[in-house]
Design a protein around this motif. Sequence first.
Motif, PDB file in Angstrom:
ATOM      1  N   LEU A   1     -49.317  78.118 -14.038  1.00 17.66           N
ATOM      2  CA  LEU A   1     -49.726  79.489 -13.751  1.00 17.66           C
ATOM      3  C   LEU A   1     -50.193  80.194 -15.019  1.00 17.66           C
ATOM      4  O   LEU A   1     -49.888  81.364 -15.253  1.00 17.66           O
ATOM      5  N   GLY A   2     -50.886  79.440 -15.862  1.00 21.86           N
ATOM      6  CA  GLY A   2     -51.488  80.036 -17.044  1.00 21.86           C
ATOM      7  C   GLY A   2     -50.544  80.235 -18.210  1.00 21.86           C
ATOM      8  O   GLY A   2     -50.933  80.770 -19.227  1.00 21.86           O
TER       9      GLY A   2
ATOM     10  N   GLN B   1     -50.370  66.051  -2.609  1.00 22.05           N
ATOM     11  CA  GLN B   1     -50.814  65.647  -1.277  1.00 22.05           C
ATOM     12  C   GLN B   1     -51.876  64.553  -1.331  1.00 22.05           C
ATOM     13  O   GLN B   1     -51.857  63.611  -0.541  1.00 22.05           O
TER      14      GLN B   1
ATOM     15  N   ARG C   1     -47.496  71.402  -2.003  1.00 22.86           N
ATOM     16  CA  ARG C   1     -48.565  72.111  -1.315  1.00 22.86           C
ATOM     17  C   ARG C   1     -49.271  71.244  -0.266  1.00 22.86           C
ATOM     18  O   ARG C   1     -49.702  70.141  -0.543  1.00 22.86           O
ATOM     19  N   GLY C   2     -49.366  71.780   0.950  1.00 23.73           N
ATOM     20  CA  GLY C   2     -50.063  71.091   2.023  1.00 23.73           C
ATOM     21  C   GLY C   2     -49.240  70.024   2.706  1.00 23.73           C
ATOM     22  O   GLY C   2     -49.689  69.383   3.648  1.00 23.73           O
TER      23      GLY C   2
ATOM     24  N   ARG D   1     -46.146  70.479   4.052  1.00 22.35           N
ATOM     25  CA  ARG D   1     -45.084  71.057   4.851  1.00 22.35           C
ATOM     26  C   ARG D   1     -44.976  70.397   6.225  1.00 22.35           C
ATOM     27  O   ARG D   1     -43.884  70.140   6.718  1.00 22.35           O
ATOM     28  N   ASP D   2     -46.120  70.112   6.827  1.00 23.47           N
ATOM     29  CA  ASP D   2     -46.079  69.600   8.195  1.00 23.47           C
ATOM     30  C   ASP D   2     -46.031  68.075   8.275  1.00 23.47           C
ATOM     31  O   ASP D   2     -46.169  67.500   9.348  1.00 23.47           O
TER      32      ASP D   2
ATOM     33  N   GLU E   1     -53.090  71.725 -18.076  1.00 25.10           N
ATOM     34  CA  GLU E   1     -53.021  72.311 -16.741  1.00 25.10           C
ATOM     35  C   GLU E   1     -53.709  71.431 -15.706  1.00 25.10           C
ATOM     36  O   GLU E   1     -53.225  71.261 -14.596  1.00 25.10           O
TER      37      GLU E   1
ATOM     38  N   ASP F   1     -59.776  69.253 -15.960  1.00 24.54           N
ATOM     39  CA  ASP F   1     -60.938  69.948 -16.517  1.00 24.54           C
ATOM     40  C   ASP F   1     -60.554  71.080 -17.459  1.00 24.54           C
ATOM     41  O   ASP F   1     -61.418  71.809 -17.924  1.00 24.54           O
ATOM     42  N   THR F   2     -59.273  71.251 -17.733  1.00 25.98           N
ATOM     43  CA  THR F   2     -58.897  72.289 -18.697  1.00 25.98           C
ATOM     44  C   THR F   2     -58.497  71.690 -20.037  1.00 25.98           C
ATOM     45  O   THR F   2     -58.030  72.405 -20.917  1.00 25.98           O
TER      46      THR F   2
END
Lengths: 670, 263
Positions: free
Chosen positions: A53-54, A139, A164-165, A167-168, A279, A282-283
Motif C-alpha cells: 500500500l505504498g 489467485q 483477493r478473488g 473467497r468463493d 511492490e 513493474d515498480t
Amino acid sequence: MLLDEEYKRSFFISHKNRPVPDTQTAGLDTFPRLLLYHAKVRADRPAIREKDLGIWQVWSWDQMKTEILTFANGLAAMGFKRGDKIAIIGSNRPRLYWGMTAVQCLGGIPVPVYHDSVADEMAYVLKHAEVTFALVEDQEQVDKILEVQTQCPALKTIIYDDSRGLRDYDHTHMQAFDDVQRAGKSFSDKNPEFLSQEINKCSGSDISIFLYTSGTTGKPKGVVLTNDNILITARNSAQIDGLNDKDEALAYLPMAWVGDNIFSYGQAYAVGFCINCPEGEDTVATDLREIGPTFYFAPPRVFENLLTSVTIRMKDASKLKQMLFGYFMNIAHRTGISILNNQPVGFLDRFLYQVGELLVYGPLKNSMGFNRIRLAYTAGEAIGPEIFDFFRSLGINIKQLYGQTEASVFITAQPDGEVFADTVGVPSPGVEIKIAESGEVIYRGPGVFHSYYKNPEATEQTKDAEGWVKTGDAGYFDDKGHLKIIDRVKDVGKLNSGELFAPKYIENKLKFFPQIKEAVAFGHEKDYVTAMVNIDLDAVGNWAERHNIPYSSYQELAAHPQVFNMIMEDIEKVNQDLAADEKLSNTQIKRFLILHKELDADDGELTRTRKVRRRIISERYSQLIDALYSNRNQCHVKTEVTFEDGRKGFIEADLDIKNVKTFEPLRKAS
Amino acid sequence: MDTDQANNKAILEVKNISLSFGGVNALSDVSFDIVESEIRAIIGPNGAGKSSMLNVINGFYNPQEGEIWFKGQKRKNLKPYHIARQGIARTFQNIALFKGMSTLDNIMTGRYIHMKCNLLSQALWWGKAEREEMEHRKRVEEIIDFLEIQSIRKTPVGRLPYGLQKRVELGRALAAESTLLLLDEPMAGMNLEEKEDMCRFIIDANDQFGTTIALIEHDMGVVMDLSDRVVVLDYGRKLADGTPDEVRKNQDVIDAYLGVSNE
C-alpha cells in the motif's frame, strides 16, 4: 542457541575485517539454525522489507523468526512431514521466502517454480518433484494449479498469500497463509518442543532445495542442492566481496532461479543482511531508487537498457547539462576506473573526478538507484565493454561472475582491482577449474550439486565420480590467470588450419556495436572466417536521418554504401581486437556481407529468445556462404520470407561482398 | 448472484422516463430497475439513448417525465454533486480525468465527497485534516493495489496510455465508495488483454466491495459474460429486459441490434 563466546570464536575475519559467521564450525549449517542465530544476535535489525500500500513494511530478524516458526508449526499441524516437497510459486513476497525457511525447519524441501510459466509447464515440475503442498502468491497461481491438479495427484493442499478473488473458491484443499499460522499457534501451544526438535534433526548435508533449470533443451532438470552447497558458497562469496549485515539488496529476481536463492536468500542468511521485496514487477525501477541497495545483481541487458535510457534522456537535456555531462564523462572515462581499482591517479584528475561526482555522477547514480551501491554483479551473457566501463567509471563496482545452477552460482568471480570486460575472473574460493581436452571448462567445489532429481543418467553425464562437473562452455585461462569463456563447446569449431574457431565470441564482439543487431560467423572446416551481418534498423535509421540519407526499407538502408563502410570499420575494429587475443588471433574476419533481410524467428532463423540457429541459416543461405568463400564481390539471392500474418513471399537482392583488413597477431598463439 | 435476484430489493428504479432535447426524443417511457449488488448492462445501437439514461440517473439531465426512485425513495431533481453524495459514482465515455495530476491525486479526488474538514484546515494540513487525509490515502492505496496500478502512482495521467487512463477513472469512481457505480463504455477502445483485465476488476469490485454496477458496453461477449441482467434500448425505447440468455434469444433485439450470423 549459541553462547556469545562461541559466536565470537565462530567469526571468520574477512579481508575487510567484516565478520561473517562461519556456518561450518559453529553448527550454523542450516537455514533454520541461522534464522535462530540472527534472531538472537541482531534481533532488531531489519531482515526483510516489502512495499505494501505504498509504504515499506519492515520485519526484524526476531519478527521474521516468529512468522516463520508459526507458519512451520501450522504446516506440521496440516500433516507436513520430513522429506515432503512444497512448490513455491509467485513473485518475490516475504511470505514465500518465509515459507521456504519454514519448510526447511521441518526437513522438507522447497521447490520454487517460475511464476510466469504456463500451467502445463508448471505441471511437469509439480509432478516430477512429487510436491504435496503448494505455497502460492495469488489467485492467478491458484487457478493455474487447479487447472493441472488432476495431472499431479500427490498435490493435496494449496496455501495462498493474497486472498483477493478467492473467497468463493472451494476451500476443502485450500487455505490462507494467515489461517495456517493461526493453526500453527494452537499447534505450538500443544507441542511446544516439537519444532526445535525438528530443527535439531536437520544438518548441513541435508537437501536444501530443488531448482529446476529452465530447460531450453528438453525437459527441465531438477537440480538438488544441499544446505552446505548453498551456505558455504554464499558465505565464501560474501566474504571475498566483504558483504556484511548492514547491506541491503533488492529481491527481484525470479525465486526459481539459483541467483535469487543465493543473492536474496543464501547470502542474506549467511551474513544477516536485509532484503527488500518490490511492490510489483513493474515498480522495480522506482523501488530500486527508494531503497538504494548496496548490493545488486542484474543481467547485462538491464545495464544496457539503463545506459540507453541515460543516453536518450541526455539528448533531450539542455545544452548546459549536455556539456557538463560530456565533459565529466570524459574525465570519468579517463580516471574513474583507475580510482575504482585503487590505482595511482594524478591530483588534478582526482580533484576533477570529485567535482564530477558532485555535479554529474552522484545525481546520475541517484536517479538510477545506485547512489549507495558497493557491489554489483552481472552474469549470464557477455557484457559490452563500453557498458561495463560506463558504470565502472561512475564508481559503481560492477563485476562479472561466471556460474550455473549446478555450482550454486559461483564458479569464477572478478576480484576487486582485477576487473576486465572480456574475462569472468578467477576461480571462486574453494573452486578448482580445469580445461578439458575439448576446451570445455570443468570445475569442482563446495557448491557442486548433489544430483539431478530422479535422473541418475544425466547426473552421471554431467558430474564424474570425483566431483568434476562439465559446464558445456569452452574457455581458457589468459595470462593474467582469468577465465575467458568463448562459446558453447558444441558450437566451437576448427578452421582447416586447426585453429580454434568460436563463432559466438566473434558475433558478440560484433553485436557490441550499436549499429549491428545480429551477426553470424562462419569458419568451421573452412580456410578463413567470414560473417553475415544484420544492421540495427533503429540505430542505423537514426544515423541516416541525422545525415540526410533517405531510405524506404531495411533492405535499401542495408545496401547503402555508407552503411557498408561503417560496418566494415566496425569489423576492422573487431579484427584488431582479435589480433590481440592469445588463442583466437587467426580467426579474424576476412570477408563479410550485410544481409538483405533481418533474421527472424518467424522464418526459423532465430529461436524465440533470439538466439541464432546456425544450421538453418547455413542451409537457407548456402549460396551466400559459397560466395563468401569465393572471389566474387557480388551475389544474387532470393529468400522466402514469412510475414507476420503467415503469408509467404520472396525477397531478392544483389549483395556486395567485401574483404576486410586483417591484422598481424600481436603475439604468437601458444 | 442471479439465483436470488427476486429476494434482493431494487436499489434504483427508473419509472416511465421520457427525455427530449427540443424535438428530439432521446428517451421515451423507459422503465427498469437495478437491484442490489448486481451487474446490470445497458446495451443498444448508437444513439439509442444509453448515455442519456446514465446522465439521467446521475442527474446531468432532468427528464421531462418520469420518476427515479433511489434506495426506496423518490428522488427530486438534484444537482449531480448531490447525487454523488447520495452514493452514485460514474465514469465517462471519453475520459474525464485531470490530465496534469498524478494517478494518486486523481483517485484522491474521488474521496473528496467523504472529506469533512473545511478548506482552511485542509490548506493548513494540521491535526484533524492531516489524520483525515491519511485515512483517505489509505483507502486510495487499497484501490491502487486492487487495480494493480502501483507503477503509475506518481505519473501524471496525461502521460498514460488510454487503457490505463480508463483504469484510473474506474479507480476514482471506486474511491467514492458509492452504492451504485455507473460505467459508460469502460472497455471502449481497449485491446483484448486490457478488456480482460478490466472485466476482472469489474467482477472483483462487484464481488469484493459489493458495489452495484450499471454499465454500457458494446462488446457483446463482455456484456453477456459479465452482467446478471441486461436492458436493451433502441431509439430511446426499451426493447427488452432480462438475463443475457433471454435477451440473446429475443427476436426484437436480434433484428434491431445483434443480427444473425451469415451461415
